[in-house]
Design a protein around this motif. Structure first.
Motif, PDB file in Angstrom:
ATOM      1  N   ALA A   1     -14.093  52.583 -39.134  1.00 61.29           N
ATOM      2  CA  ALA A   1     -14.257  51.138 -39.294  1.00 61.29           C
ATOM      3  C   ALA A   1     -12.897  50.453 -39.256  1.00 61.29           C
ATOM      4  CB  ALA A   1     -14.959  50.833 -40.612  1.00 61.29           C
ATOM      5  N   ARG A   2     -12.866  49.259 -38.712  1.00 60.72           N
ATOM      6  CA  ARG A   2     -11.632  48.500 -38.615  1.00 60.72           C
ATOM      7  C   ARG A   2     -11.822  47.131 -39.247  1.00 60.72           C
ATOM      8  NH1 ARG A   2     -10.323  52.744 -38.318  1.00 60.72           N
ATOM      9  NH2 ARG A   2      -9.131  53.860 -36.706  1.00 60.72           N
ATOM     10  N   ALA A   3     -10.781  46.669 -39.920  1.00 60.64           N
ATOM     11  CA  ALA A   3     -10.858  45.410 -40.655  1.00 60.64           C
ATOM     12  C   ALA A   3     -11.156  44.250 -39.722  1.00 60.64           C
ATOM     13  CB  ALA A   3      -9.551  45.168 -41.402  1.00 60.64           C
ATOM     14  N   SER A   4     -11.990  43.360 -40.205  1.00 61.59           N
ATOM     15  CA  SER A   4     -12.297  42.133 -39.477  1.00 61.59           C
ATOM     16  C   SER A   4     -12.391  41.009 -40.502  1.00 61.59           C
ATOM     17  CB  SER A   4     -13.619  42.270 -38.714  1.00 61.59           C
ATOM     18  OG  SER A   4     -14.681  42.568 -39.605  1.00 61.59           O
ATOM     19  N   ALA A   5     -12.493  39.785 -40.025  1.00 63.40           N
ATOM     20  CA  ALA A   5     -12.573  38.661 -40.951  1.00 63.40           C
ATOM     21  C   ALA A   5     -13.850  38.770 -41.785  1.00 63.40           C
ATOM     22  CB  ALA A   5     -12.569  37.356 -40.176  1.00 63.40           C
ATOM     23  N   PRO A   6     -13.737  38.678 -43.108  1.00 66.18           N
ATOM     24  CA  PRO A   6     -14.940  38.802 -43.945  1.00 66.18           C
ATOM     25  C   PRO A   6     -15.840  37.595 -43.791  1.00 66.18           C
ATOM     26  CG  PRO A   6     -13.056  38.171 -45.285  1.00 66.18           C
ATOM     27  CD  PRO A   6     -12.523  38.459 -43.908  1.00 66.18           C
ATOM     28  N   PRO A   7     -17.151  37.779 -43.931  1.00 71.64           N
ATOM     29  CA  PRO A   7     -18.068  36.628 -43.861  1.00 71.64           C
ATOM     30  C   PRO A   7     -17.881  35.732 -45.076  1.00 71.64           C
ATOM     31  CG  PRO A   7     -19.240  38.588 -44.574  1.00 71.64           C
ATOM     32  CD  PRO A   7     -17.856  39.031 -44.207  1.00 71.64           C
ATOM     33  N   ALA A   8     -18.160  34.461 -44.891  1.00 73.90           N
ATOM     34  CA  ALA A   8     -18.057  33.481 -45.983  1.00 73.90           C
ATOM     35  C   ALA A   8     -19.202  32.493 -45.817  1.00 73.90           C
ATOM     36  CB  ALA A   8     -16.703  32.773 -45.943  1.00 73.90           C
ATOM     37  N   PRO A   9     -20.369  32.802 -46.382  1.00 76.39           N
ATOM     38  CA  PRO A   9     -21.541  31.933 -46.194  1.00 76.39           C
ATOM     39  C   PRO A   9     -21.269  30.519 -46.698  1.00 76.39           C
ATOM     40  CG  PRO A   9     -22.164  34.029 -47.203  1.00 76.39           C
ATOM     41  CD  PRO A   9     -20.676  33.976 -47.213  1.00 76.39           C
ATOM     42  N   ALA A  10     -21.769  29.529 -45.960  1.00 74.54           N
ATOM     43  CA  ALA A  10     -21.559  28.131 -46.342  1.00 74.54           C
ATOM     44  C   ALA A  10     -22.194  27.829 -47.691  1.00 74.54           C
ATOM     45  CB  ALA A  10     -22.132  27.210 -45.271  1.00 74.54           C
TER      46      ALA A  10
END
Length: 585
Positions: free
Chosen positions: A397-406
């Protein structure tokens, strides 16, 4: 022990899901079904013995880091929890004096076990750690033992062992050591594995099956995080250590009891997946459940797999990223910390998210993966360490931008979390909760809110102090962080909120659209006869980049003074006067 107390009806979502998967109808003889399904003890756990590892198969960074620490402490004394420190819990209430060396001892055993996979010279250190645990008078943490009530002793009664989180952690660790290094132990230290099995039987298997009044079973309908944490470790131990052919029926019976117990936790897990103890406790509650179910899926060759078919399990996988504010800060409720350690078993979340098909949860877990650093740390426990350092999907797995629900609305806990910007922690975020004052790890905080700026809390929940003898006793609410006066809630007629499930909020209106808001009726959270209504609305105005908190109250007759509580901030607590209040942050 027979307990005849009436019990709530169990819906048994796990048993029903498993029965459907196996095509069973009517009353299910679960032990018989399990006996025919279970893999052999040598194949039941999803990590092969170290002697079968291929070069480069486990995470090299984890192996190198733990090996270096293990070699550096060779020849030094092992941490030693003392009897006098165990007794302190019943004296000055201190828990840490005993727990700190006990935990350090187990972490050292994890390190040397991992190190021994690459260096057979470390096997003697592994045996030292095993025997130290086997000769430890009790695996139960002193704060949990009922020896004083049952036997009048401030120290553990070795003939009546208490099965708690600590005992579960030790037996689980020994089972994983046995899986990892058992063939090497047989070759160089015959008899050690028999000792492990004896201690597991006396301290765990027999108490687990003999005493069915354990509070953590959830027989009264109140299943909390102890349930999956302990059941998960009993599951590991039974799968691996009950390996004599004569124990096959016992193994299946214990696993059936484990499933029955986990069913009680799943039964009360809300469909929205929320954890009233907060994010920090998700890892040792819902996450432990998901790990146990993952083990069952492996041990049955994929025949039993509940996660895809039970909504609450799929939803709880999303709970961590829904509570994330940014930069390691989280919405904290109850005893949860606002910024817990970043060293969590992210691989467990990643694995569960893959099984649930939740891409956002996968991204959130992967955002914590740093390929150049160890994939796990020993504080997670040996089982989690071995899973993380051998999980190919996690290692790749590689780091990606974390989700941030509205915006997230969790009706089971009456919690709204909203952000100024969708998919970003920049700007303002707000969280507000209703609920009631008998939640797990409860604080009297119905109607509390917090505000973060660029992911960092600026109007805060103070959290909790270090646990001691008062924390889970009748003296709990002597501790100031648990009192409503120290939360961002109204202070009515000179009173804070009392404790109890009847002191609760009701939802007037919730909106998750362009201008998220939650309006609560808080009068029910107070024991003030004259109070007819106290309505609180928390609103995030994205266009104006503003959070507003509006309080309006009504008494049956004029008289008692009332005011919103000052907002708790990292540096100050501004005062507010009586009347209708509209504060902005």
């Amino acid at each position: 022990m027979t307990d005849t107390t009436p019990r709530p009806t169990l819906r048994a979502p796990l048993t029903r899901a498993f029965s459907a998967q196996l095509g069973l109808r009517g009353d299910v003889d679960l032990p018989a079904a399990l006996r025919s399904l279970l893999a052999t003890p040598t194949d039941a756990l999803p990590v092969v013995p170290a002697s079968a590892w291929q070069p480069g198969e486990p995470d090299p960074a984890t192996l190198a880091a733990m090996s270096a620490r293990a070699h550096a402490e060779r020849g030094t004394a092992w941490p030693q929890p003392l009897a006098s420190d165990a007794a302190r819990y019943h004296g000055d209430g201190d828990r840490l004096a005993w727990e700190t060396p006990a935990f350090a001892r187990q972490e050292r055993l994890t390190r040397v076990a991992v190190a021994a996979t690459a260096d057979p010279a470390m096997l003697g250190d592994v045996v030292d750690g095993i025997i130290l645990l086997c000769e430890q008078s009790s695996w139960c943490w002193p704060a949990h033992d009922d020896s004083l009530q049952r036997h009048g002793s401030v120290l553990a009664t070795v003939t009546d062992p208490y099965l708690d989180l600590g005992a579960g952690e030790v037996v689980g660790q020994l089972a994983w050591v046995d899986q990892l290094l058992g063939d090497q132990l047989d070759a160089r230290y015959p008899g050690v594995r028999a000792r492990i099995r004896h201690e597991a039987r006396v301290r765990v298997f027999e108490p687990f099956t003999r005493r069915r009044d354990w509070h953590w079973l959830g027989l009264d309908g109140d299943a909390h995080n102890w349930n999956p944490w302990i059941h998960g470790n009993v599951l590991v131990a039974a799968l691996r250590l009950l390996d004599d052919p004569s124990e096959a029926d016992e193994r299946a019976r214990i696993l059936a009891l484990v499933i029955e117990g986990l069913d009680r936790y799943v039964d009360v897990l809300p469909e929205d997946g929320a954890i009233d103890e907060g994010y920090a406790y998700w890892w040792n509650g819902a996450c432990r459940l998901l790990e146990a179910l993952d083990l069952l899926t492996h041990a049955t060759g994929g025949r039993l797999d509940a996660v895809p078919s039970i909504r609450a399990l799929r939803e709880t996988v999303a709970f961590p990223h829904r509570m994330h504010l940014g930069a390691g800060w989280f919405v904290n409720a109850a005893d949860g910390q606002a910024k817990p350690s970043a060293d969590q078993p992210w691989h467990s979340l990643h694995r569960a998210a893959v099984r649930a098909g939740d891409l956002d949860a996968q991204r959130f877990a992967a955002s914590h993966r740093r390929p150049e650093t160890p994939a796990v740390v020993e504080a997670e426990g040996l089982g989690r360490v071995l899973r993380g350092m051998t999980d190919a999907a996690w290692l790749q797995a590689r780091a990606s931008a974390p989700p941030a629900p509205a915006a997230t609305w969790l009706p089971s806990t009456q919690m709204l979390v909203a952000r100024e910007r969708d998919s970003s922690s920049s700007g303002l975020s707000v969280a507000v909760k209703g609920g009631h004052n008998n939640e797990h790890h409860n604080h009297n905080d119905v109607g509390s809110f917090l505000v973060a700026s660029d992911g960092v809390p600026v109007i805060v929940d103070a959290g909790r102090p270090s646990y001691d003898a008062r924390t889970f006793s009748e003296r709990r609410y002597e501790l100031w962080p648990m009192q409503s006066e120290w939360h961002n809630v109204p202070f009515v007629a000179g009173r804070g909120q009392p404790t109890g499930p009847e002191y609760a909020a009701s939802v007037i209106e919730v909106t998750t659209g362009e201008t998220p808001s939650l309006e609560l009726e808080l009068a029910g959270a107070y024991d003030v006869a004259e109070l007819e209504s106290w309505r609180r609305e928390v609103r995030l105005d994205r266009e104006r980049a503003e959070v507003s908190i509006h309080d309006a109250w009504r008494f049956a007759q004029p008289g008692p003074a009332a005011a919103p509580a000052p907002a708790a901030t990292p540096t100050a607590a501004p005062a507010a006067g009586p009347g209708c209040a509209n504060r902005q942050a």
